[in-house]
Write a protein that holds these residues in place. Structure first.
Motif, short mmCIF file in Angstrom:
data_model
loop_
_atom_site.label_atom_id
_atom_site.label_comp_id
_atom_site.label_asym_id
_atom_site.label_seq_id
_atom_site.Cartn_x
_atom_site.Cartn_y
_atom_site.Cartn_z
N MET B 1 17.92 18.63 15.80
CA MET B 1 16.81 17.74 15.40
C MET B 1 15.57 18.04 16.24
SD MET B 1 15.83 15.13 13.39
CE MET B 1 17.44 14.91 12.64
N ASP B 2 14.49 18.23 15.55
CA ASP B 2 13.22 18.57 16.18
C ASP B 2 12.67 17.37 16.97
OD1 ASP B 2 10.74 19.47 16.81
OD2 ASP B 2 10.14 19.94 14.76
N MET B 3 12.32 17.57 18.24
CA MET B 3 11.82 16.46 19.05
C MET B 3 10.42 16.01 18.62
SD MET B 3 12.73 16.47 23.08
CE MET B 3 14.47 16.32 23.44
N ASP B 4 9.62 16.94 18.08
CA ASP B 4 8.26 16.57 17.62
C ASP B 4 8.31 15.41 16.65
OD1 ASP B 4 7.20 18.57 19.09
OD2 ASP B 4 6.83 19.95 17.41
N ILE B 5 9.25 15.48 15.75
CA ILE B 5 9.32 14.47 14.69
C ILE B 5 9.72 13.11 15.26
CG2 ILE B 5 11.29 15.80 13.98
CD1 ILE B 5 11.65 14.83 11.58
N VAL B 6 10.49 13.12 16.36
CA VAL B 6 10.84 11.86 17.03
C VAL B 6 9.59 11.26 17.69
CG1 VAL B 6 12.28 10.81 18.83
CG2 VAL B 6 13.21 12.63 17.42
N PHE B 7 8.84 12.10 18.40
CA PHE B 7 7.62 11.60 19.06
C PHE B 7 6.59 11.13 18.04
CE2 PHE B 7 9.29 13.91 22.75
CZ PHE B 7 9.18 12.90 23.68
N LYS B 8 6.44 11.86 16.95
CA LYS B 8 5.49 11.44 15.91
C LYS B 8 5.90 10.09 15.33
CE LYS B 8 3.66 15.89 14.60
NZ LYS B 8 4.05 17.10 13.86
N ALA B 9 7.19 9.92 15.12
CA ALA B 9 7.67 8.65 14.57
C ALA B 9 7.40 7.50 15.55
CB ALA B 9 9.16 8.75 14.27
#
Lengths: 154, 107
Positions: B1-9
């Motif tokens: 799972m890409d961490m960028d997408i967690v931070f963006k969320a």
């Protein structure tokens, strides 16, 4: 009547195969690393007993019955403290669902039938996230999270 | 799972508020979440989709009801990457100190 809603649902996506996830839940050399120096012992047949034990001392920490076992897709267990432990609560239930997902695996752990606000509920809500994060790391990189390679502080 | 997408969320106060609501009470439906928010149903649906995409919210169907659960596993990955490591060093330092002090006692 609808079934009661689950209390906790944890999901992790792992770049591996369902067979490897299934094996990791039962292999003591794997659980030792991602499950706080513990192992799970059973013949994993429906109706059989299973125990979650200290890897070294064999002290039983959690025990229950195998309710369903459908390798490598689904494992359902009852989950409780060993008999005779003070402040015992009725056993809860854990479901591991292992599904192929876009070339990787989605592992869903559902924990329900927990006593609301009880000690087991507190324990598991701190336990599952690091265990699952560590399982993912171990299967993908060969390295578990350091915090899950030793016993939990108690 | 890409961490960028967690931070963006996480980089949105409404989405953090949704996670707060699930932290207070897990397994809520869209309708139950909307009761606590000053947002249109469509906006809440959109935010939930972003959280689901980031695996911060897990979904379970019970009949026709879609239940939303806070899924902290991706946050654990973030914790381990930065915080867990430092804590380990501190624990190691304490352990070394303890061993030295105990050695002094014996000598």
């Amino acid at each position: 009547m609808t079934s009661p809603k689950p209390q906790f649902v944890y999901v992790t996506y792992i770049q591996t195969t369902p067979e490897k996830v299934w094996a990791a839940l039962q292999d003591p050399e794997m659980t030792r690393q991602f499950w706080g120096l513990h192992k799970n012992v059973s013949d994993w047949k429906p109706g059989s007993r299973w125990t979650h034990q200290d890897y070294e001392t064999h002290e039983v920490r959690v025990t229950g019955q195998v309710l369903e076992a459908e390798p490598p897709k689904k494992l359902v267990l009852t989950w409780g403290w060993p008999e005779g432990r003070p402040g015992a609560e009725p056993p809860s239930r854990v479901t591991f669902l292992i599904e192929p997902f876009m070339g990787s695996v989605r592992l869903t752990v559902t924990h329900d039938e927990l006593v609301e606000g009880g000690a087991m509920m507190k324990g598991i809500s701190q336990g599952w996230p690091p265990i699952l994060s560590s399982l993912k790391s171990l299967l993908e990189t060969g390295q578990p999270l350091a915090m899950t390679t030793k016993r939990w502080g108690r | 799972m890409d961490m960028d997408i967690v931070f963006k969320a996480l980089a949105d106060s409404s989405r953090r508020q949704l996670l707060d609501l699930l932290y207070q009470e897990n397994g809520r439906t869209l309708g139950e979440l909307c009761e606590h928010l000053d947002m249109s149903r469509q906006a809440v649906t959109k935010h939930l989709a972003v959280l689901e995409e980031a695996n911060l919210v897990a979904v379970v169907w019970r009949g026709r009801e879609k239940l939303h659960y806070l899924n902290p596993v991706p946050l654990q990955d973030i914790y381990e990457r930065w915080i867990g490591k430092f804590e380990r060093q501190r624990l190691h330092a304490l352990h070394t100190l303890k061993t030295r002090l105990e050695e002094d006692d014996e000598s």
